[in-house]
Motif scaffolding. Structure first.
Motif, PDB file in Angstrom:
ATOM      1  N   LYS A   1      31.206   1.224  19.018  1.00  0.00           N
ATOM      2  CA  LYS A   1      31.548   0.598  20.299  1.00  0.00           C
ATOM      3  C   LYS A   1      32.937  -0.013  20.234  1.00  0.00           C
ATOM      4  O   LYS A   1      33.729   0.111  21.189  1.00  0.00           O
TER       5      LYS A   1
ATOM      6  N   GLU B   1      24.229  -1.139  25.284  1.00  0.00           N
ATOM      7  CA  GLU B   1      25.431  -1.977  25.374  1.00  0.00           C
ATOM      8  C   GLU B   1      25.137  -3.261  26.132  1.00  0.00           C
ATOM      9  O   GLU B   1      25.641  -4.334  25.780  1.00  0.00           O
TER      10      GLU B   1
ATOM     11  N   ASP C   1      23.544  -5.514  23.875  1.00  0.00           N
ATOM     12  CA  ASP C   1      24.355  -5.752  22.669  1.00  0.00           C
ATOM     13  C   ASP C   1      23.544  -5.440  21.402  1.00  0.00           C
ATOM     14  O   ASP C   1      23.585  -6.173  20.419  1.00  0.00           O
TER      15      ASP C   1
ATOM     16  N   GLY D   1      23.310  -3.174  18.447  1.00  0.00           N
ATOM     17  CA  GLY D   1      24.108  -2.229  17.679  1.00  0.00           C
ATOM     18  C   GLY D   1      23.316  -1.029  17.210  1.00  0.00           C
ATOM     19  O   GLY D   1      23.808   0.098  17.200  1.00  0.00           O
TER      20      GLY D   1
ATOM     21  N   GLU E   1      25.124  -1.554  12.218  1.00  0.00           N
ATOM     22  CA  GLU E   1      26.527  -1.884  11.982  1.00  0.00           C
ATOM     23  C   GLU E   1      27.437  -0.731  12.410  1.00  0.00           C
ATOM     24  O   GLU E   1      28.489  -0.951  13.011  1.00  0.00           O
TER      25      GLU E   1
ATOM     26  N   ARG F   1      27.773  -0.763  16.186  1.00  0.00           N
ATOM     27  CA  ARG F   1      28.736  -1.757  16.671  1.00  0.00           C
ATOM     28  C   ARG F   1      30.168  -1.297  16.420  1.00  0.00           C
ATOM     29  O   ARG F   1      31.047  -1.483  17.273  1.00  0.00           O
TER      30      ARG F   1
END
Length: 658
Positions: free
Chosen positions: A632, A102, A105, A107, A626, A629
């Motif tokens: 999240k 995280e 960032d 994914g 994807e 992400r």
């Protein structure tokens, strides 16, 4: 499998292991037994890599996860549940991977981390941790309390729970029962029986070892001998082996003769009292162990009391506790000569408080205690080891005891007496602070024996005693002609010494109609009932948090009139008008809460679908990234909707309270 191959280990100038070998198969549960100082803890350190052998090899599968109970006393503000969760190393690694993904960032990495969290059981981990804590005796209100708010014994229970939380292939337990009471001990046995990994345990609790192990590794004279049996079977097999050794035959026969005289004395009384009958059963077992008891080279006996008051103590409506806090009340009981009373009850119910009050260590809070003429109490307290004068030696303690309490004696007589408790030569002047826990306990026993009490009050006397010294204590208590009141989690001692039980529970003392097996069944039933209530409360809480409709949050009448006061027609009209007005005011909020609830359910379903999709090994890297992400985003959305739902509920409740 786990293999020791021709291991030699030195600690300083002392050889702990010499050319020692043994094997444990996967899934085997074994005990490691031997005298204090034989090197049991050193063997554990070899397994964990804290020590290296001087010769030989320790072999085990390279991917085995080792779990053990840390011996340090934790000092941290971390809550109890989170502290236990930290013992699950795979879970902590998955959490760290998610946090790193995280932060970057990434994914793809986020998706992998979420999949890993699912594999290590992250979603039910808090529930598993709390189940361990409740089983070990913690209350629901303590589950999130800071670790440093607990006393030392409870912190060691936290360390035990933390070790059990780790999904280990090899579980190492060093004296896990020392800080447990009987109900937590029964729970731990049941948990370990379900554990499917390999286990090696060091313990001085005979019944615990019999219940959870099927292999015994005996560490003696730098060698490890494997016995394919639990502890009782090991005793019998080793006794047979020793009986065949001619060099020890003469000494062994002297011990057997001593035991036989001891048994004959009680057989003559067996027809007169139920107490004698139960003690003869225990002694019958001891005769079979005569050869193994020769290795203990330690025995003692309590001196015959000078008198036996009848009754010894009469309690009339007695209340006990501390300050204004009454823990147990309405105690009306008599203690008679020759009784052997075991005091049972869960931790915190007041067992030790009752014994302390009878011993005069604390004042009763109510009622009356009448002591018989000539009553002499010998009190062994849990904290007795802490009140010894650490800078003085055993002889100085005995000189002061003979002078202040009696009976009087010359120094040589006191030296000879201490020799019977294995304090010889320069050891009689050695500072108590430098003695081991077992040696301190033997000194306290020596001081008790010297006073010739007719009532023994013993609160956990075996905590620091090894197995052979526990055997000696059991024999001495069976031969003792006075009265015994015993608090202990050592079930072997309770079985061999006690023939009746008092149960301290719910603020009262009552007779327990049954034996220790019945008590263990009762504890398990109580544990199941508590677990059932906890599950029901948890389901109710989750239901209120996520799925419960908004309307029930509001209590229709804010204040109800007492049943004895009839409500007038005007009052009923006013209450109805008030409810209608409240419903009108809260209607928009309820609608918003219902919308938030529906959105929350939809987000949770999407979260489950995405998490399941991540398990598809055919996903391309781009698709996996994807999905990560998306997962999240859904986590953030669910947290936001939960917060919104609760805020609306609080606003509705606040309006209802106006």
């Amino acid at each position: 499998m786990l293999q020791f191959k021709s291991i030699t280990l030195r600690r300083g100038v002392k050889i702990v292991l010499q050319n020692a070998s043994f094997t444990l198969q996967p899934g085997e549960k074994a005990s490691l037994v031997g005298r204090n100082g034989a090197g049991k803890s050193s063997l554990f350190s070899l397994l964990t890599g804290r020590l290296q052998s001087d010769q030989g090899d320790v072999e085990m599968p390279p991917r085995w996860e080792i779990a053990e109970v840390a011996q340090d006393m934790p000092e941290t503000e971390t809550g109890a549940t989170e502290f236990v969760l930290e013992g699950d190393r795979p879970l902590m690694a998955a959490r760290a991977a998610l946090a790193a993904a995280e932060a970057a960032d990434d994914g793809h990495a986020i998706g992998d981390a979420h999949a890993l969290l699912g594999e290590v059981g992250a979603f039910d981990a808090p529930a598993r941790a709390q189940s361990l804590l409740l089983g070990l005796g913690f209350r629901v209100s303590q589950l999130d309390a800071p670790v440093n708010s607990f006393s030392g014994g409870w912190r060691m229970r936290l360390q035990l729970a933390r070790a059990l939380m780790c999904p280990g292939d090899l579980l190492l337990l060093d004296e896990p029962t020392n800080h447990l009471d009987l109900d937590a001990l029964v729970w731990l046995e049941a948990w370990l029986l379900r554990f499917d990994g390999t286990m090696l345990v060091i313990s001085h609790d005979r019944e615990f070892l019999d219940a959870v192990t099927k292999v015994t590794l005996h560490l003696d004279e730098t060698q490890v001998t494997r016995y394919g049996s639990n502890y009782s079977g090991f005793e019998m097999m080793r006794a047979e082996r020793m009986s065949q050794q001619q060099a020890a035959f003469s000494k062994q026969q002297e011990k057997v003769a001593h035991l036989q005289r001891f048994i004959d004395r009680f057989k003559a009384k067996a027809s007169k009292a139920k107490q004698a009958q139960s003690r003869v059963k225990a002694l019958d077992r001891m005769t079979k162990l005569a050869p193994i008891l020769t290795s203990a080279d330690f025995e003692f006996e309590f001196r015959e009391p000078q008198s036996l008051p009848n009754p010894m103590i009469v309690m009339d409506d007695v209340s006990v506790g501390y300050g204004d806090n009454v823990i147990v009340s309405n105690i009306s009981k008599s203690v008679l000569p020759g009784q052997r009373i075991g005091i049972l009850g869960a931790n915190g119910q007041g067992k030790s408080t009752v014994v302390k009050t009878l011993a005069g260590a604390i004042q009763r809070l109510g009622g009356h205690i009448q002591e018989g003429k000539g009553l002499s109490i010998g009190y062994f307290a849990q904290q007795e080891l802490d009140v010894l004068r650490l800078e003085e030696g055993p002889l100085a303690h005995m000189v002061r005891l003979a002078r202040d309490v009696g009976p009087q004696a010359r120094e040589q007589e006191l030296r000879d007496f201490l020799g019977r408790f294995r304090f010889t030569g320069e050891m009689v002047g050695q500072a108590v602070g430098s003695l081991s826990g077992g040696e301190k306990a033997r000194l306290v026993l020596a001081m008790l024996v010297w006073q010739r009490p007719n009532l023994l009050l013993m609160d956990e006397p075996t905590n620091h005693l090894d197995l052979t010294t526990r055997e000696a204590l059991s024999m001495a208590l069976n031969e003792y002609e006075g009265t015994v009141m015993l608090v202990s989690h050592d079930r072997a001692l309770l079985r061999e010494v006690c023939d009746e039980f008092w149960l301290v529970t719910g603020g009262e003392v009552r007779p327990f109609d049954g034996d220790l097996d019945d008590y263990q069944k009762w504890l398990l039933e109580q544990s199941k009932e508590m677990a059932k209530r906890a599950r029901e409360e948890d389901r109710a809480m989750q239901s209120r948090k996520v799925t419960a409709p908004a309307a029930p949050i509001i209590a229709a009448p804010v204040v109800e009139a007492p049943a004895s006061a009839p409500v007038s027609r005007d009052d009923r009209k006013a209450q109805t008008a008030s409810r209608l007005k409240l419903a009108e005011l809260t209607k928009p909020l309820k609608k918003q809460q219902q919308q938030a609830e529906q959105a929350l359910e939809a987000a949770q379903k999407d979260h489950a679908r995405v998490l399941a999709a991540l398990g598809d090994t055919g996903l391309s890297p781009a698709a996996r990234a994807e999905q990560g992400r998306r997962l999240k985003e859904l986590d953030d959305r669910i947290a936001e909707l939960e917060l919104r739902w609760m805020e609306l509920g609080e606003q509705i409740e606040a309006m209802g309270a106006v």
